[in-house]
Design an enzyme around this catalytic site. Sequence first.
Site, PDB file in Angstrom:
ATOM      1  N   CYS A  59     -19.669 142.630  92.210  1.00 57.10           N
ATOM      2  CA  CYS A  59     -20.631 141.525  92.211  1.00 57.10           C
ATOM      3  C   CYS A  59     -20.263 140.427  93.196  1.00 57.10           C
ATOM      4  O   CYS A  59     -20.711 139.294  93.055  1.00 57.10           O
ATOM      5  CB  CYS A  59     -20.744 140.934  90.812  1.00 57.10           C
ATOM      6  SG  CYS A  59     -20.946 142.185  89.554  1.00 57.10           S
ATOM      7  N   CYS A  87     -16.512 136.994  82.942  1.00 53.84           N
ATOM      8  CA  CYS A  87     -17.006 138.127  83.734  1.00 53.84           C
ATOM      9  C   CYS A  87     -18.345 137.715  84.321  1.00 53.84           C
ATOM     10  O   CYS A  87     -19.363 137.729  83.631  1.00 53.84           O
ATOM     11  CB  CYS A  87     -17.164 139.369  82.853  1.00 53.84           C
ATOM     12  SG  CYS A  87     -17.974 140.746  83.704  1.00 53.84           S
TER      13      CYS A  87
HETATM   14 FE1  SF4 Z   1     -16.213 141.956  87.939  1.00 47.47          FE
HETATM   15 FE2  SF4 Z   1     -16.424 141.443  85.340  1.00 47.47          FE
HETATM   16 FE3  SF4 Z   1     -14.755 143.323  86.150  1.00 47.47          FE
HETATM   17 FE4  SF4 Z   1     -14.240 140.742  86.631  1.00 47.47          FE
HETATM   18  S1  SF4 Z   1     -14.337 141.735  84.636  1.00 47.47           S
HETATM   19  S2  SF4 Z   1     -14.037 142.442  88.081  1.00 47.47           S
HETATM   20  S3  SF4 Z   1     -16.287 139.917  87.001  1.00 47.47           S
HETATM   21  S4  SF4 Z   1     -16.962 143.379  86.363  1.00 47.47           S
END
Ligand code: SF4
Length: 116
Positions: A59, A87
């Site tokens: 992301c 997240c």
């Molecule tokens: Fe990406 Fe969420 Fe994984 Fe962190 S926890 S790397 S924000 S998917």
Amino acid sequence: MNNYTSESLSENLEAMRKFSEVYAKRTGTFFCSDISVTAVVIEGLAKHKDHYGSPLCPCRHYEDKLKEVMNSYWNCPCVPMRERRECHCMLFLNSDSEFASKNQFIDIDVLVEKIS
Ligand code: SF4
């Protein structure tokens, strides 16, 4: 027919699906009420694992993905998630999030259907 004809990508998709379920349970977080969000993030993690050997967060924009993998800060679970349960991909949501479901499972068939 889906796009997952590559054996290693299929394996990584399943590995990241399992990781997501186990990690959600371990941290007491939940998947998004829109399971398509969960599916797309898991797919992104699997693609990065397939290409770079590590599940770099899907992301974010990176100038140099290999460098970021080596740096490890954004390898899932990233440092903000490990330290503060943040997240930004909405893969792991705290129960008080308005987007959180009560679900910590995603069936492989549902996952593949959502990303096909
Ligand atoms: Fe990406 Fe969420 Fe994984 Fe962190 S926890 S790397 S924000 S998917």
